[in-house]
Design a protein around this motif. Structure first.
Motif, PDB file in Angstrom:
ATOM      1  N   LEU A  59       0.927  -1.121   0.090  1.00 28.12           N
ATOM      2  CA  LEU A  59       0.097  -0.028   0.051  1.00 28.12           C
ATOM      3  C   LEU A  59       0.706   1.283   0.215  1.00 28.12           C
ATOM      4  CD1 LEU A  59      -2.929  -0.682   2.470  1.00 28.12           C
ATOM      5  CD2 LEU A  59      -3.151   0.497   0.180  1.00 28.12           C
ATOM      6  N   ALA A  60       1.867   1.004   0.590  1.00 26.54           N
ATOM      7  CA  ALA A  60       2.862   2.376   0.787  1.00 26.54           C
ATOM      8  C   ALA A  60       3.489   2.742  -0.409  1.00 26.54           C
ATOM      9  CB  ALA A  60       3.821   2.191   1.930  1.00 26.54           C
ATOM     10  N   ALA A  61       3.641   1.768  -1.157  1.00 21.45           N
ATOM     11  CA  ALA A  61       4.578   1.641  -2.525  1.00 21.45           C
ATOM     12  C   ALA A  61       3.821   1.185  -3.647  1.00 21.45           C
ATOM     13  CB  ALA A  61       5.867   0.942  -2.375  1.00 21.45           C
ATOM     14  N   PRO A  62       2.813   1.983  -4.091  1.00 24.18           N
ATOM     15  CA  PRO A  62       1.978   1.558  -5.049  1.00 24.18           C
ATOM     16  C   PRO A  62       2.397   1.083  -6.252  1.00 24.18           C
ATOM     17  CG  PRO A  62       1.488   3.927  -4.824  1.00 24.18           C
ATOM     18  CD  PRO A  62       2.524   3.247  -3.689  1.00 24.18           C
ATOM     19  N   ILE A  83      -7.911  -7.999  -0.321  1.00 22.72           N
ATOM     20  CA  ILE A  83      -6.895  -7.201  -0.176  1.00 22.72           C
ATOM     21  C   ILE A  83      -5.941  -7.283  -1.194  1.00 22.72           C
ATOM     22  CG2 ILE A  83      -4.762  -6.600   1.186  1.00 22.72           C
ATOM     23  CD1 ILE A  83      -6.634  -7.214   3.704  1.00 22.72           C
ATOM     24  N   ALA A  84      -5.573  -8.602  -1.879  1.00 27.24           N
ATOM     25  CA  ALA A  84      -4.596  -8.894  -2.895  1.00 27.24           C
ATOM     26  C   ALA A  84      -5.237  -8.267  -4.026  1.00 27.24           C
ATOM     27  CB  ALA A  84      -4.518 -10.224  -2.961  1.00 27.24           C
ATOM     28  N   GLU A  85      -6.588  -8.358  -4.455  1.00 23.46           N
ATOM     29  CA  GLU A  85      -7.287  -7.874  -5.383  1.00 23.46           C
ATOM     30  C   GLU A  85      -7.372  -6.473  -5.473  1.00 23.46           C
ATOM     31  OE1 GLU A  85     -11.084 -10.069  -5.503  1.00 23.46           O
ATOM     32  OE2 GLU A  85     -10.158 -11.886  -6.315  1.00 23.46           O
ATOM     33  N   SER A  86      -7.417  -5.773  -4.238  1.00 19.46           N
ATOM     34  CA  SER A  86      -7.566  -4.242  -4.336  1.00 19.46           C
ATOM     35  C   SER A  86      -5.935  -3.702  -4.648  1.00 19.46           C
ATOM     36  CB  SER A  86      -7.807  -3.882  -2.767  1.00 19.46           C
ATOM     37  OG  SER A  86      -7.560  -2.685  -2.936  1.00 19.46           O
TER      38      SER A  86
END
Length: 171
Positions: free
Chosen positions: A35-38, A108-111
């Motif tokens: 999340l922090a490194a999209p 979460i993985a799909e997101s």
């Protein structure tokens, strides 16, 4: 025969449940890093790998109670309280994994995968993409708590299997 069944049961628990516990515990922090490194495809790849480990070893983990029941039947302890409690906690852990942990990991993985494939073109979709991290971060915290409960259940089952309250093994 009992020694063989018990050996397979213990080895299956180590080989199957251990990786699920570790990978499930590693998943929330890995998801937060992604999340922090999209733009970091390796971080998203790590999340996908941990999800795959959890899924595969969860299926392999079915061997554990199967051989556990066979061992208990051979030992004549199917009606012992410690075993019934262990079986109930095992069922609860499996339910927690299948009904809550794996589906949340998948979501979460799909997101994260959707987020990493977004082009960020400045359109109206950017608001939804910008809102997604907050929801996903919160989801990783809830997932971490559920994973902790899952691991705690397995720890209690392990202790019950070793101590076996009321047994005459001298432990």
């Amino acid at each position: 025969m009992t020694a063989f069944l018990l050996s397979v049961h213990v080895l299956a628990a180590i080989v199957a449940i251990g990786p699920v516990s570790v990978a499930a515990s590693m998943f929330p922090p890995a998801a937060r890093r992604a999340l922090a490194a999209p733009d970091d495809s390796r971080a998203v790849g790590t999340v996908r790998l941990l999800l795959r480990i959890c899924r595969v070893y969860a299926v392999v983990g079915v061997v554990v109670p199967v051989f556990g029941l066979a061992t208990a039947k051979n030992m004549g302890v199917l009606g012992d309280t410690w075993l019934i409690v262990s079986m109930a906690l095992t069922a609860l852990a499996a339910l927690l994994l299948v009904a809550f942990v794996l589906p949340r990991q998948t979501a979460i993985a799909e997101s994260l995968e959707q987020r990493s494939t977004e082009d960020g073109g400045g359109g109206p979709g950017d608001v939804a993409v910008a809102a997604a991290p907050a929801v996903t971060r919160e989801a990783t915290v809830r997932l971490a708590m559920l994973t902790g409960v899952f691991n705690l259940l397995w720890a209690v089952v392990t202790v019950l299997m070793i101590v076996r309250p009321g047994s005459t093994t001298g432990v």
